[in-house]
Design a protein around this motif. Structure first.
Motif, mmCIF file in Angstrom:
data_model
loop_
_atom_site.group_PDB
_atom_site.id
_atom_site.type_symbol
_atom_site.label_atom_id
_atom_site.label_comp_id
_atom_site.label_asym_id
_atom_site.label_seq_id
_atom_site.Cartn_x
_atom_site.Cartn_y
_atom_site.Cartn_z
ATOM 1 N N MET A 165 0.844 -1.208 0.000
ATOM 2 C CA MET A 165 0.000 0.000 0.000
ATOM 3 C C MET A 165 0.878 1.257 0.000
ATOM 4 S SD MET A 165 -2.882 1.149 2.719
ATOM 5 C CE MET A 165 -4.111 2.336 2.265
ATOM 6 N N ASN A 166 0.370 2.295 -0.652
ATOM 7 C CA ASN A 166 1.116 3.551 -0.669
ATOM 8 C C ASN A 166 0.661 4.463 0.474
ATOM 9 O OD1 ASN A 166 2.706 3.053 -2.950
ATOM 10 N ND2 ASN A 166 1.004 3.598 -4.290
ATOM 11 N N ALA A 167 1.635 4.992 1.200
ATOM 12 C CA ALA A 167 1.296 5.941 2.260
ATOM 13 C C ALA A 167 0.972 7.298 1.635
ATOM 14 C CB ALA A 167 2.469 6.076 3.229
ATOM 15 N N ILE A 168 1.760 7.682 0.632
ATOM 16 C CA ILE A 168 1.505 8.953 -0.076
ATOM 17 C C ILE A 168 1.504 8.677 -1.580
ATOM 18 C CG2 ILE A 168 2.283 11.335 -0.466
ATOM 19 C CD1 ILE A 168 4.001 11.116 2.020
ATOM 20 N N GLU A 169 0.521 9.221 -2.255
ATOM 21 C CA GLU A 169 0.529 9.215 -3.723
ATOM 22 C C GLU A 169 0.308 10.646 -4.178
ATOM 23 O OE1 GLU A 169 -1.918 6.097 -5.768
ATOM 24 O OE2 GLU A 169 -2.142 5.437 -3.692
ATOM 25 N N VAL A 170 1.303 11.195 -4.812
ATOM 26 C CA VAL A 170 1.174 12.543 -5.367
ATOM 27 C C VAL A 170 1.083 12.378 -6.874
ATOM 28 C CG1 VAL A 170 2.295 14.799 -5.595
ATOM 29 C CG2 VAL A 170 2.513 13.541 -3.461
ATOM 30 N N LYS A 171 -0.049 12.806 -7.458
ATOM 31 C CA LYS A 171 -0.264 12.575 -8.891
ATOM 32 C C LYS A 171 -0.472 13.885 -9.642
ATOM 33 C CE LYS A 171 -2.806 8.262 -8.090
ATOM 34 N NZ LYS A 171 -4.140 7.667 -8.163
ATOM 35 N N HIS A 172 0.475 14.203 -10.491
ATOM 36 C CA HIS A 172 0.378 15.359 -11.404
ATOM 37 C C HIS A 172 -0.028 16.652 -10.697
ATOM 38 C CE1 HIS A 172 0.754 12.301 -14.432
ATOM 39 N NE2 HIS A 172 -0.310 11.691 -13.930
ATOM 40 N N VAL A 173 0.583 16.901 -9.568
ATOM 41 C CA VAL A 173 0.218 18.092 -8.788
ATOM 42 C C VAL A 173 0.962 19.324 -9.310
ATOM 43 C CG1 VAL A 173 0.397 19.167 -6.505
ATOM 44 C CG2 VAL A 173 -0.450 16.842 -6.720
ATOM 45 N N SER A 174 0.222 20.398 -9.490
ATOM 46 C CA SER A 174 0.830 21.662 -9.932
ATOM 47 C C SER A 174 0.368 22.804 -9.034
ATOM 48 C CB SER A 174 0.420 21.984 -11.365
ATOM 49 O OG SER A 174 0.894 20.989 -12.238
ATOM 50 N N LYS A 175 1.253 23.771 -8.919
ATOM 51 C CA LYS A 175 0.909 24.963 -8.128
ATOM 52 C C LYS A 175 1.746 26.117 -8.664
ATOM 53 C CE LYS A 175 -0.263 27.395 -4.345
ATOM 54 N NZ LYS A 175 -1.620 27.822 -4.057
ATOM 55 N N GLN A 176 1.076 27.196 -9.008
ATOM 56 C CA GLN A 176 1.773 28.352 -9.567
ATOM 57 C C GLN A 176 1.920 29.438 -8.494
ATOM 58 O OE1 GLN A 176 2.836 28.996 -13.028
ATOM 59 N NE2 GLN A 176 3.862 30.598 -11.858
ATOM 60 N N PHE A 177 3.146 29.914 -8.314
ATOM 61 C CA PHE A 177 3.385 31.074 -7.460
ATOM 62 C C PHE A 177 3.828 32.212 -8.372
ATOM 63 C CE2 PHE A 177 4.005 27.423 -4.744
ATOM 64 C CZ PHE A 177 3.342 27.777 -3.605
ATOM 65 N N LYS A 178 4.089 33.375 -7.789
ATOM 66 C CA LYS A 178 4.473 34.530 -8.619
ATOM 67 C C LYS A 178 5.705 34.226 -9.470
ATOM 68 C CE LYS A 178 2.488 38.405 -6.160
ATOM 69 N NZ LYS A 178 2.698 39.360 -5.077
ATOM 70 N N SER A 179 6.745 33.699 -8.825
ATOM 71 C CA SER A 179 7.986 33.497 -9.568
ATOM 72 C C SER A 179 8.447 32.039 -9.546
ATOM 73 C CB SER A 179 9.074 34.387 -8.975
ATOM 74 O OG SER A 179 9.180 34.114 -7.603
ATOM 75 N N PHE A 180 7.556 31.142 -9.248
ATOM 76 C CA PHE A 180 7.943 29.732 -9.155
ATOM 77 C C PHE A 180 6.743 28.860 -9.488
ATOM 78 C CE2 PHE A 180 8.077 25.911 -6.376
ATOM 79 C CZ PHE A 180 9.188 25.307 -6.922
ATOM 80 N N ARG A 181 7.018 27.749 -10.182
ATOM 81 C CA ARG A 181 5.912 26.833 -10.490
ATOM 82 C C ARG A 181 6.305 25.409 -10.110
ATOM 83 N NH1 ARG A 181 1.255 26.176 -13.179
ATOM 84 N NH2 ARG A 181 0.944 24.191 -14.219
ATOM 85 N N LEU A 182 5.455 24.772 -9.350
ATOM 86 C CA LEU A 182 5.616 23.348 -9.075
ATOM 87 C C LEU A 182 4.843 22.646 -10.186
ATOM 88 C CD1 LEU A 182 6.924 21.895 -6.561
ATOM 89 C CD2 LEU A 182 4.625 21.331 -5.917
ATOM 90 N N ASN A 183 5.572 21.932 -11.041
ATOM 91 C CA ASN A 183 4.964 21.507 -12.292
ATOM 92 C C ASN A 183 4.791 19.995 -12.397
ATOM 93 O OD1 ASN A 183 3.865 21.928 -14.789
ATOM 94 N ND2 ASN A 183 5.847 21.914 -15.833
ATOM 95 N N ASP A 184 3.568 19.541 -12.412
ATOM 96 C CA ASP A 184 3.229 18.149 -12.690
ATOM 97 C C ASP A 184 4.050 17.178 -11.827
ATOM 98 O OD1 ASP A 184 1.777 16.216 -13.982
ATOM 99 O OD2 ASP A 184 3.220 16.007 -15.617
ATOM 100 N N VAL A 185 4.036 17.414 -10.537
ATOM 101 C CA VAL A 185 4.834 16.588 -9.617
ATOM 102 C C VAL A 185 4.105 15.281 -9.311
ATOM 103 C CG1 VAL A 185 5.630 16.462 -7.218
ATOM 104 C CG2 VAL A 185 6.106 18.482 -8.582
ATOM 105 N N SER A 186 4.787 14.172 -9.515
ATOM 106 C CA SER A 186 4.210 12.856 -9.210
ATOM 107 C C SER A 186 5.265 11.971 -8.541
ATOM 108 C CB SER A 186 3.752 12.148 -10.486
ATOM 109 O OG SER A 186 2.770 12.879 -11.135
ATOM 110 N N PHE A 187 4.905 11.352 -7.458
ATOM 111 C CA PHE A 187 5.751 10.336 -6.820
ATOM 112 C C PHE A 187 4.928 9.601 -5.778
ATOM 113 C CE2 PHE A 187 6.502 12.286 -2.674
ATOM 114 C CZ PHE A 187 6.280 13.631 -2.925
ATOM 115 N N THR A 188 5.446 8.477 -5.340
ATOM 116 C CA THR A 188 4.733 7.723 -4.298
ATOM 117 C C THR A 188 5.705 7.365 -3.172
ATOM 118 O OG1 THR A 188 5.184 5.674 -5.441
ATOM 119 C CG2 THR A 188 3.023 6.655 -5.840
#
Lengths: 198, 280
Positions: free
Chosen positions: B1-24
């Motif tokens: 079983m996966n404790a954490i699944e991060v799937k295609h998560v994105s978040k835009q800030f003024k000068s930084f972008r977390l782009n399509d983050v995925s890992f388990t």
């Protein structure tokens, strides 16, 4: 959980909650005989409450991460915060009206009962003020909260005639107070659950 | 079983972008989370905790959406940031009183046992404690309600080797239960080499790799030599390159290099450095 949070807030801020009205009682004593009674009440309650409110919001801001990580719904915090601040308003208004009645009784050497009308007006005005503070806390202009006691002093001492007109109709004042308080809670709930916590 | 699944998560800030983050992060594993300052490690952890609101993607904690099951998720997650976010005027004993009211699974005996074990004073105010003490207290607070998942955001930065070792020991004890998992973000890659099972590398808001640590360390190699000798290394095997006065250093994929050529086992630091700075 709500009662635990309220108790915890009181433990953390007890110095502010207890000492601020005592300090202002001392100051108000000197202007009690010079000013209009309602004006004195408003000055006392609003300045005391604005200081405690600033201390409370500052405390909330400093330990936001701790509170947010607690496994509790945001509504629990909102209810506890509102109840805590409402309780302070209620006690400050009651204290102010009661103390002035005692002082008048001593000066006039006859029993003067606390004025229920003044008490209701004070409650309404303070709740409108709380609504304003809650909305202000969500904006970039939080720093104004620190200046509020001075603004209150200035505005109340220079606007007695208008103030009288404003507080003349208690039902209207009551409606404005309830509406603004409910609105501020809805606005806080809407924005706080959608914002990043840095 | 996966404790954490991060799937295609994105978040835009003024000068930084977390782009399509995925890992388990699987149960029973310690996941090391590495990257430069400002690469997005803390942002990702804050997104998992819903301190930052994601704009796209999905995050699952033990198979459940972290927003719809937020309260249940928070009760299962122990969090340690690089700073201790508790009122400074309180003592450990007073914090025990508060946390015991907040967490239904709070274990006061275990809390006091850990305080004794790690020599954290019970009656000193938090503001009078050293950074090491505060970090140990933070970890003890996070462990004392028996969470199944630990999220650690640079918990060992600024600590001396002895305290770091104590912290790592505590984490290894926590991992004795197969249902537990840890996501450990750190700059100190030697700590991760000691305890991590997988390494996830984030760079400029994007995941560069998320692999088993041993596969990573044995799948890659470091070749050192002069530029003339470098012809023995096939170009497609080279991941990263670093020039120096003494020659060149290549990070290479072992599978593409002739087995007779001697390669050194890379450290996580070298992997990070050559992946980022020497990318070919």
């Amino acid at each position: 959980m709500i009662s635990f949070l309220i108790r915890y807030y009181f433990d953390e801020l007890s110095t502010w909650v207890v000492l601020t009205p005592l300090f202002f009682s001392f100051l108000m004593f000197f202007i009690f005989l010079e000013m209009d009674l309602l004006q004195t009440h408003l000055l006392f309650t609003l300045t005391s409450f604005s200081i405690v409110c600033t201390a409370f919001f500052d405390f909330q801001k400093r330990y936001k991460k701790m509170f947010v990580l607690f496994p509790m719904p945001f509504n629990t915090f909102l209810t506890a915060n509102s109840l805590f601040l409402s309780g302070i308003i209620l006690s400050y208004c009651s204290y102010s009206v009661f103390c002035s009645a005692v002082l008048r009784s001593l000066i006039e050497k006859q029993l003067v009962f606390p004025s229920l009308t003044n008490w209701l007006i004070l409650l309404c005005v303070n709740f409108i003020f709380l609504a304003l503070c809650m909305v202000l806390y969500l904006t970039k202009f939080q720093f104004i909260m620190g200046l509020l006691p001075f603004l209150i002093l200035l505005s109340i001492s220079s606007s007695t005639p208008y103030l009288r007109q404003f507080v003349d109709s208690i039902p209207l004042l009551f409606c404005v107070a309830v509406l603004s308080f409910v609105l501020s809670i809805l606005i806080t709930n809407y924005f706080s659950t959608r914002r990043d916590i840095v | 079983m996966n404790a954490i699944e991060v799937k295609h998560v994105s978040k835009q800030f003024k000068s930084f972008r977390l782009n399509d983050v995925s890992f388990t992060v699987e149960c029973g594993t310690i996941a090391g989370f590495i990257g430069q300052n400002g690469a997005g490690k803390s942002t990702t952890i804050k997104l998992i905790l819903n301190l930052f609101k994601k704009q796209a993607g999905e995050i699952l904690i033990f198979g459940k959406d972290h927003l719809t099951h937020e309260i249940a998720s928070k009760a299962q997650i122990g969090v340690v940031f690089d700073e201790l976010h508790v009122p400074n005027n309180l003592t450990a004993k007073e914090l025990n009183n508060i946390y015991s009211k907040v967490y239904s699974t709070w274990d006061s005996d275990y809390f006091y046992r850990l305080l004794d074990q790690l020599d954290v004073p019970k009656f000193d105010k938090v503001k009078s404690m050293s950074r090491g003490m505060k970090m140990k207290l933070g970890l003890i607070l996070a462990l004392s309600y028996h969470p199944k998942l630990l999220l650690l955001d640079e918990p060992t930065s600024g600590l001396d080797p002895i305290v770091r070792d104590e912290v790592l020991e505590l984490l290894q004890k926590f991992m004795k239960n197969d249902e537990h998992a840890i996501l450990f973000s750190s700059h100190i890659t030697s700590d991760l080499e000691k305890i991590a099972d997988t390494i996830t590398f984030i760079h400029k808001g994007e995941i560069l790799f998320s692999e088993n640590k041993d596969d990573l360390l044995y799948g890659y190699g470091i070749w050192k030599g002069t530029p003339e000798q470098a012809i023995v290394i096939p170009k497609h095997a080279i991941i990263g390159k670093q020039d120096s006065a003494f020659g060149v250093k290549y990070l290479v994929k072992r599978e593409f290099v002739n087995p007779v050529i001697e390669l050194e086992k890379p450290t996580i630091d070298e992997l990070m450095l050559l992946y980022v700075k020497g990318r070919v």
